[in-house]
Design a protein around this motif. Structure first.
Motif, PDB file in Angstrom:
ATOM      1  N   GLY A  96      11.354 -13.117   0.075  1.00  0.00           N
ATOM      2  CA  GLY A  96      12.045 -11.888   0.837  1.00  0.00           C
ATOM      3  C   GLY A  96      11.504 -10.759   1.072  1.00  0.00           C
ATOM      4  N   GLY A  97      12.192  -9.790   1.878  1.00  0.00           N
ATOM      5  CA  GLY A  97      11.398  -8.533   2.333  1.00  0.00           C
ATOM      6  C   GLY A  97      11.571  -7.450   1.247  1.00  0.00           C
ATOM      7  N   ILE A  98      10.941  -6.593   1.740  1.00  0.00           N
ATOM      8  CA  ILE A  98      10.703  -5.422   0.703  1.00  0.00           C
ATOM      9  C   ILE A  98      10.799  -4.121   1.516  1.00  0.00           C
ATOM     10  N   GLY A  99      11.230  -4.061   2.801  1.00  0.00           N
ATOM     11  CA  GLY A  99      11.145  -2.908   3.717  1.00  0.00           C
ATOM     12  C   GLY A  99      10.022  -2.625   4.042  1.00  0.00           C
ATOM     13  N   ARG A 100       9.496  -1.132   4.134  1.00  0.00           N
ATOM     14  CA  ARG A 100       8.363  -0.757   4.609  1.00  0.00           C
ATOM     15  C   ARG A 100       7.579   0.243   3.446  1.00  0.00           C
ATOM     16  N   PRO A 101       7.297  -0.079   2.405  1.00  0.00           N
ATOM     17  CA  PRO A 101       6.752   0.826   1.346  1.00  0.00           C
ATOM     18  C   PRO A 101       5.735   1.694   1.802  1.00  0.00           C
ATOM     19  N   ASP A 102       5.597   2.748   1.416  1.00  0.00           N
ATOM     20  CA  ASP A 102       4.697   3.830   1.623  1.00  0.00           C
ATOM     21  C   ASP A 102       3.321   3.352   0.931  1.00  0.00           C
ATOM     22  N   ASP A 103       3.396   2.588  -0.188  1.00  0.00           N
ATOM     23  CA  ASP A 103       2.320   2.463  -1.299  1.00  0.00           C
ATOM     24  C   ASP A 103       2.399   1.496  -1.981  1.00  0.00           C
ATOM     25  N   ILE A 104       1.525   0.730  -2.681  1.00  0.00           N
ATOM     26  CA  ILE A 104       1.565  -0.446  -3.156  1.00  0.00           C
ATOM     27  C   ILE A 104       2.499  -0.760  -4.447  1.00  0.00           C
ATOM     28  N   GLY A 105       3.042   0.338  -4.818  1.00  0.00           N
ATOM     29  CA  GLY A 105       3.906   0.399  -6.016  1.00  0.00           C
ATOM     30  C   GLY A 105       5.012  -0.708  -6.107  1.00  0.00           C
ATOM     31  N   ALA A 128      -6.647 -13.307  -9.659  1.00  0.00           N
ATOM     32  CA  ALA A 128      -7.757 -12.921  -8.458  1.00  0.00           C
ATOM     33  C   ALA A 128      -6.777 -12.347  -7.089  1.00  0.00           C
ATOM     34  N   GLY A 129      -7.379 -11.538  -6.364  1.00  0.00           N
ATOM     35  CA  GLY A 129      -6.635 -10.939  -5.298  1.00  0.00           C
ATOM     36  C   GLY A 129      -7.506 -10.862  -4.191  1.00  0.00           C
ATOM     37  N   PHE A 130      -7.039 -11.382  -3.069  1.00  0.00           N
ATOM     38  CA  PHE A 130      -7.585 -11.333  -1.891  1.00  0.00           C
ATOM     39  C   PHE A 130      -7.177 -10.315  -0.876  1.00  0.00           C
ATOM     40  N   SER A 131      -8.383  -9.445  -0.351  1.00  0.00           N
ATOM     41  CA  SER A 131      -8.240  -8.407   0.781  1.00  0.00           C
ATOM     42  C   SER A 131      -7.166  -7.543   0.082  1.00  0.00           C
ATOM     43  N   PHE A 132      -5.735  -7.494   1.061  1.00  0.00           N
ATOM     44  CA  PHE A 132      -4.811  -6.540   0.579  1.00  0.00           C
ATOM     45  C   PHE A 132      -4.232  -6.954  -0.813  1.00  0.00           C
ATOM     46  N   GLY A 133      -4.246  -8.115  -1.098  1.00  0.00           N
ATOM     47  CA  GLY A 133      -3.641  -8.701  -2.305  1.00  0.00           C
ATOM     48  C   GLY A 133      -4.578  -8.230  -3.511  1.00  0.00           C
ATOM     49  N   GLY A 134      -5.767  -8.073  -3.253  1.00  0.00           N
ATOM     50  CA  GLY A 134      -6.695  -7.238  -4.208  1.00  0.00           C
ATOM     51  C   GLY A 134      -6.050  -5.879  -4.834  1.00  0.00           C
ATOM     52  N   ILE A 135      -5.328  -5.090  -4.090  1.00  0.00           N
ATOM     53  CA  ILE A 135      -4.611  -3.875  -4.337  1.00  0.00           C
ATOM     54  C   ILE A 135      -3.374  -4.319  -5.222  1.00  0.00           C
ATOM     55  N   GLY A 160     -10.619   2.830   0.489  1.00  0.00           N
ATOM     56  CA  GLY A 160     -10.827   4.257   0.928  1.00  0.00           C
ATOM     57  C   GLY A 160     -11.723   3.989   2.196  1.00  0.00           C
ATOM     58  N   ALA A 161     -12.465   5.152   1.991  1.00  0.00           N
ATOM     59  CA  ALA A 161     -13.668   5.495   3.154  1.00  0.00           C
ATOM     60  C   ALA A 161     -14.533   4.164   3.261  1.00  0.00           C
ATOM     61  N   LEU A 162     -14.668   3.374   2.348  1.00  0.00           N
ATOM     62  CA  LEU A 162     -15.809   2.246   2.276  1.00  0.00           C
ATOM     63  C   LEU A 162     -14.932   0.973   3.244  1.00  0.00           C
ATOM     64  N   HIS A 163     -13.789   1.072   3.790  1.00  0.00           N
ATOM     65  CA  HIS A 163     -12.825   0.009   4.201  1.00  0.00           C
ATOM     66  C   HIS A 163     -13.423   0.112   5.633  1.00  0.00           C
ATOM     67  N   SER A 225      -6.196   2.448   2.094  1.00  0.00           N
ATOM     68  CA  SER A 225      -6.060   3.337   1.215  1.00  0.00           C
ATOM     69  C   SER A 225      -7.215   3.233  -0.057  1.00  0.00           C
ATOM     70  N   SER A 226      -7.159   4.178  -0.879  1.00  0.00           N
ATOM     71  CA  SER A 226      -8.144   4.210  -2.100  1.00  0.00           C
ATOM     72  C   SER A 226      -7.142   3.337  -3.264  1.00  0.00           C
ATOM     73  N   GLY A 227      -6.216   2.357  -2.918  1.00  0.00           N
ATOM     74  CA  GLY A 227      -5.403   1.984  -4.035  1.00  0.00           C
ATOM     75  C   GLY A 227      -6.218   1.129  -5.085  1.00  0.00           C
TER      76      GLY A 227
END
Length: 307
Positions: A96-105, A128-135, A160-163, A225-227
């Motif tokens: 299901g959906g979760i809207g458009r959260p501003d951060d990973i929280g 184990a988390g891949f790409s976005f899932g790593g955050i 963050g800046a390394l991405h 982000s630097s999440g």
């Protein structure tokens, strides 16, 4: 297409893509857990493959605009050593959906609560988390403290800046013929996901197209982000990393090694492997090497846990 790595159950990798996915899913139990900040009826979908008893389960968290199928070649191999729990993150895949959260929280909270339901409030697990899932995986691991035995980042975002932000991705016009839509997805896979064009087979195109068609969560601003880095000081689990040497989001081996150095700043003996000639979707493109590497990391974490 042939695969030589050992698996818990047989898969005919040369079958039609939908048949391959259905065959892997057929060995799993489908479970739904609530999405705390979603609509009252919103749920997060998990597929759970049983493995040997007495070993903490392995939680697999896919990347942005993805689903559990990002791990299609990982699941049958990892189910040899433990129960495997693969989710569809909120707003992606069948969840299901979760809207458009501003951060990973909110996403990490849904993931952490789902793990609570599946492994129990005191159960231990590896993740184990891949790409976005790593955050998301990093924040769930931080929330669960010592309940999480290990966290493995796989081509992870959140540095963050390394991405490196990849350009040139196209959105296919849905009015185009199927063959032309597939051609756009093949181009996108070459740009972002897979380094060797020969790895862009019908299964990869099918998975990518299906996942994009079901995606509702816009994850890029969280990915850049630097999440993940921000979560690392709070993680009590063992940590590790696996990247492809040609991962375009890594922006070169030297920058990937900077990620390794960040990890080893917290745990000097962190296992961190860079798999040669593999791109961002390393567990698909170099499945045999990836599965062996992940299994070795998990064994190292288990040994450290017993020491």
């Amino acid at each position: 297409m042939t695969q030589d790595f050992p698996t818990a159950f047989a898969v005919d990798w040369q079958a039609a893509p939908a048949t391959v996915i259905a065959a892997v899913a057929a060995h799993a139990e489908r479970v739904e857990t609530p999405i705390p900040t979603g609509k009252p009826s919103a749920s997060m979908v998990w597929l759970c493959w049983p493995g040997p008893d007495g070993v903490p389960p392995l939680v697999l968290v896919h990347g942005g605009w993805g689903s559990w199928t990002h791990w299609i070649k990982t699941v049958p191999a990892m189910a040899l050593r433990s129960t495997v729990l693969a989710c569809d993150l909120p707003g992606l895949g069948a969840s299901g959906g979760i809207g458009r959260p501003d951060d990973i929280g909110p996403i990490a909270e849904a993931l952490a609560r789902g793990i609570d339901e599946l492994v129990g409030p005191a159960g231990r697990y590896d993740i184990a988390g891949f790409s976005f899932g790593g955050i998301a995986a990093a924040h769930a691991a931080a929330q669960h403290g010592e309940r999480c035995r290990s966290f493995t980042a796989v081509g992870a975002a959140g540095f963050g800046a390394l991405h490196y932000i990849v350009g040139g991705i196209q959105v296919p016009d849905p009015r185009l013929p199927d063959a032309e839509i597939d051609a756009v997805h093949r181009s996108n896979l070459k740009i972002l996901m897979l380094a060797d064009e020969s790895a862009i087979d019908p299964l990869a195109v099918h998975i990518h197209r299906d996942n994009i068609s079901r995606g509702r969560l816009r994850s890029r601003r969280i990915s850049v982000s630097s999440g993940l880095v921000e979560a690392l000081p709070r993680i009590r689990a063992r940590i590790g990393g696996i990247w492809g040497s040609r991962d375009i989001t890594g922006n070169g081996v030297a920058i990937i090694e900077q990620r390794r150095d960040i990890f080893r700043g917290y745990q000097p003996d962190t296992p961190f492997d860079i798999i040669e000639d593999a791109g961002h979707w390393v567990m698909y493109e170099a499945a045999e090497a990836f599965n062996a590497t992940l299994a070795r990391h998990l064994e190292q974490h288990a040994s450290a846990d017993l020491a």
